[in-house]
Scaffold this active site. Structure first.
Site, PDB file in Angstrom:
ATOM      1  N   SER A  67     -10.779   0.233  10.625  1.00 17.56           N
ATOM      2  CA  SER A  67     -11.241   1.606  10.870  1.00 17.56           C
ATOM      3  C   SER A  67     -12.225   2.063   9.802  1.00 17.56           C
ATOM      4  O   SER A  67     -13.056   2.942  10.069  1.00 17.56           O
ATOM      5  CB  SER A  67     -10.065   2.574  10.986  1.00 17.56           C
ATOM      6  N   GLY A  68     -12.131   1.534   8.602  1.00 14.74           N
ATOM      7  CA  GLY A  68     -13.173   1.706   7.596  1.00 14.74           C
ATOM      8  C   GLY A  68     -13.331   3.100   7.010  1.00 14.74           C
ATOM      9  O   GLY A  68     -14.334   3.386   6.373  1.00 14.74           O
TER      10      GLY A  68
ATOM     11  N   LYS B 236     -12.346  -9.712  12.400  1.00 23.46           N
ATOM     12  CA  LYS B 236     -12.021  -8.303  12.126  1.00 23.46           C
ATOM     13  C   LYS B 236     -13.259  -7.633  11.533  1.00 23.46           C
ATOM     14  O   LYS B 236     -13.458  -7.633  10.319  1.00 23.46           O
ATOM     15  CB  LYS B 236     -10.823  -8.223  11.157  1.00 23.46           C
TER      16      LYS B 236
ATOM     17  N   ARG C 231      -5.741   2.796   7.592  1.00 20.17           N
ATOM     18  CA  ARG C 231      -5.744   4.253   7.402  1.00 20.17           C
ATOM     19  C   ARG C 231      -5.655   5.018   8.723  1.00 20.17           C
ATOM     20  O   ARG C 231      -4.946   6.014   8.818  1.00 20.17           O
ATOM     21  CB  ARG C 231      -7.035   4.672   6.659  1.00 20.17           C
TER      22      ARG C 231
ATOM     23  N   GLU D 196     -12.570 -11.207   8.026  1.00 14.49           N
ATOM     24  CA  GLU D 196     -12.932  -9.777   7.961  1.00 14.49           C
ATOM     25  C   GLU D 196     -14.156  -9.552   7.079  1.00 14.49           C
ATOM     26  O   GLU D 196     -14.033  -9.382   5.868  1.00 14.49           O
ATOM     27  CB  GLU D 196     -11.749  -8.949   7.411  1.00 14.49           C
TER      28      GLU D 196
ATOM     29  N   ARG E 214      -3.505   5.650  -2.625  1.00 14.29           N
ATOM     30  CA  ARG E 214      -3.209   6.490  -1.448  1.00 14.29           C
ATOM     31  C   ARG E 214      -1.961   7.345  -1.704  1.00 14.29           C
ATOM     32  O   ARG E 214      -1.882   8.489  -1.277  1.00 14.29           O
ATOM     33  CB  ARG E 214      -3.040   5.618  -0.201  1.00 14.29           C
TER      34      ARG E 214
END
Ligand code: 5MM
Length: 339
Positions: A261-262, A219, A294, A177, A33
């Site tokens: 949020s994926g 999650k 993100r 998750e 990132r």
């Protein structure tokens, strides 16, 4: 296992209008990132970035917990105050990512299995002693023509359940998750079908492994169209299918659901969460909030660019996304908030 401690921590994490912050990017993901944002990929820049995040004014008004990566738990602000201490002072419960990543699954081409169970009992003892009260483990499920297979879903569910059992033994609340990735051109109906199958199996195995449901948090992904699908579902469809899927699969004993949020645009993730609250107000057995990475960090990271003079504005951008998601949790998201 002390059930009261687990239940209390889980309830504190899901309280009010707050959410959870996922700041547990591994070194590789954080560097990726940073590279995209033109930031140097060094340990010192990762430390500076995490300092920007944990020293954001009024952080504790927006989030109840923050999920850290191992490196961050050992780092401190420029004045020497450990990040864990800064979070606690801000009223934020510190947590830790315990998985060691999703790796190619042998004999299951194109599918992933998450590793990290070896030595986990010892690692948990050390993290609990350092003040980390909850944890996270992410399983990755891939949608394609031939996947996911039940073989990969069961293997990942079993790892999630073994991790959760070890967490609860150490009085650390496990966040479970299972992420069905958005990658692909599949329809929202296919995402619904796969997410439903995955959640059914995950809870089947969690129950088989005697997980204390009142002392865990789920999650999941939202139920959305594949990122490359030519037709993208509306906000209402996402809200409806996501909640219907959860209602079919998640026992009422689970205190909370905190979405990832994926890779959704930040505004979409907020709009979806808000629409769920508008549509189902007072009708859900569990609390529903966000645990985004993100979708809350991206604008701040891009503005910061690794420059000290950009910290204050980057923190304002970060705070803005968090507070917008607080509004979404109250069902009060509007596009005007983005102005
Ligand atoms: C922060 O990203 C986490 C995964 O990190 P690694 O791939 O580096 O291990 C991830 O589990 C994250 O916490 C969740 O997916 C939520 O993040 P998004 O960006 O999907 O909201």
């Amino acid at each position: 296992m002390n059930k009261q401690i687990l239940k209390d921590t889980a309830q504190q994490l899901m309280a009010g209008h707050k959410g959870l912050l996922a700041m547990d990017e591994s070194i590789a993901t954080c560097n990726k990132r940073f590279a995209e944002a033109g930031i140097p990929q060094t340990e010192e820049y990762r430390r500076k970035y995490r300092e920007l995040i944990v020293t954001t004014p009024k952080l504790g008004e927006c989030i109840s917990g923050a999920i850290l990566f191992d490196e961050t738990t050992k780092q401190a602000a420029a004045d020497g105050t450990p990040f864990i201490e800064l979070l606690v002072k801000a009223g934020v419960i510190p947590g830790i990512k315990l998985d060691e990543g999703a790796k190619d699954m042998p004999a299951f081409p194109g599918e992933k299995i998450t590793e990290g169970l070896d030595g986990l009992r010892e690692r948990l003892k050390n993290y609990a002693a350092a003040g980390l009260k909850f944890a996270k483990w992410r399983a990755v499920i891939v949608i394609s023509d031939g996947t996911p297979t039940d073989g990969s879903i069961y293997a990942n569910a079993h790892a999630l359940a073994r991790y959760a059992a070890l967490c609860q033994e150490a009085n650390v609340v496990p966040i479970v998750e299972p992420e069905v990735l958005m990658d692909g051109s599949h329809t929202i109906e296919r995402c619904f079908e796969v997410t439903q199958r995955v959640l059914h199996i995950v809870f089947e195995v969690l129950i088989q492994q005697r997980i204390y449901l009142e002392g865990m948090i789920l999650k999941p992904n939202m139920v959305v169209s594949g990122i490359s699908a030519s037709v993208q579902a509306s906000v209402d469809q996402v809200a409806h299918l996501t909640v219907e899927c959860l209602l079919r699969c998640v026992p009422a004993a689970v205190p909370g659901v905190a979405f990832l949020s994926g890779g959704q645009p930040a505004t979409d993730a907020s709009a979806h969460l808000s629409a769920m609250h508008v549509k189902y107000k007072g009708k859900l057995p569990w609390a529903l909030t966000f645990s985004f990475a993100r979708a809350v960090q991206q604008p701040a990271m891009e503005y910061w660019q690794g420059k000290d003079e950009n910290v204050t504005v980057a923190q304002q951008l970060f705070y803005k996304r968090l507070s917008i998601n607080n509004a979404a949790r109250r069902g009060e998201y509007t596009l005007a908030l983005e102005a």
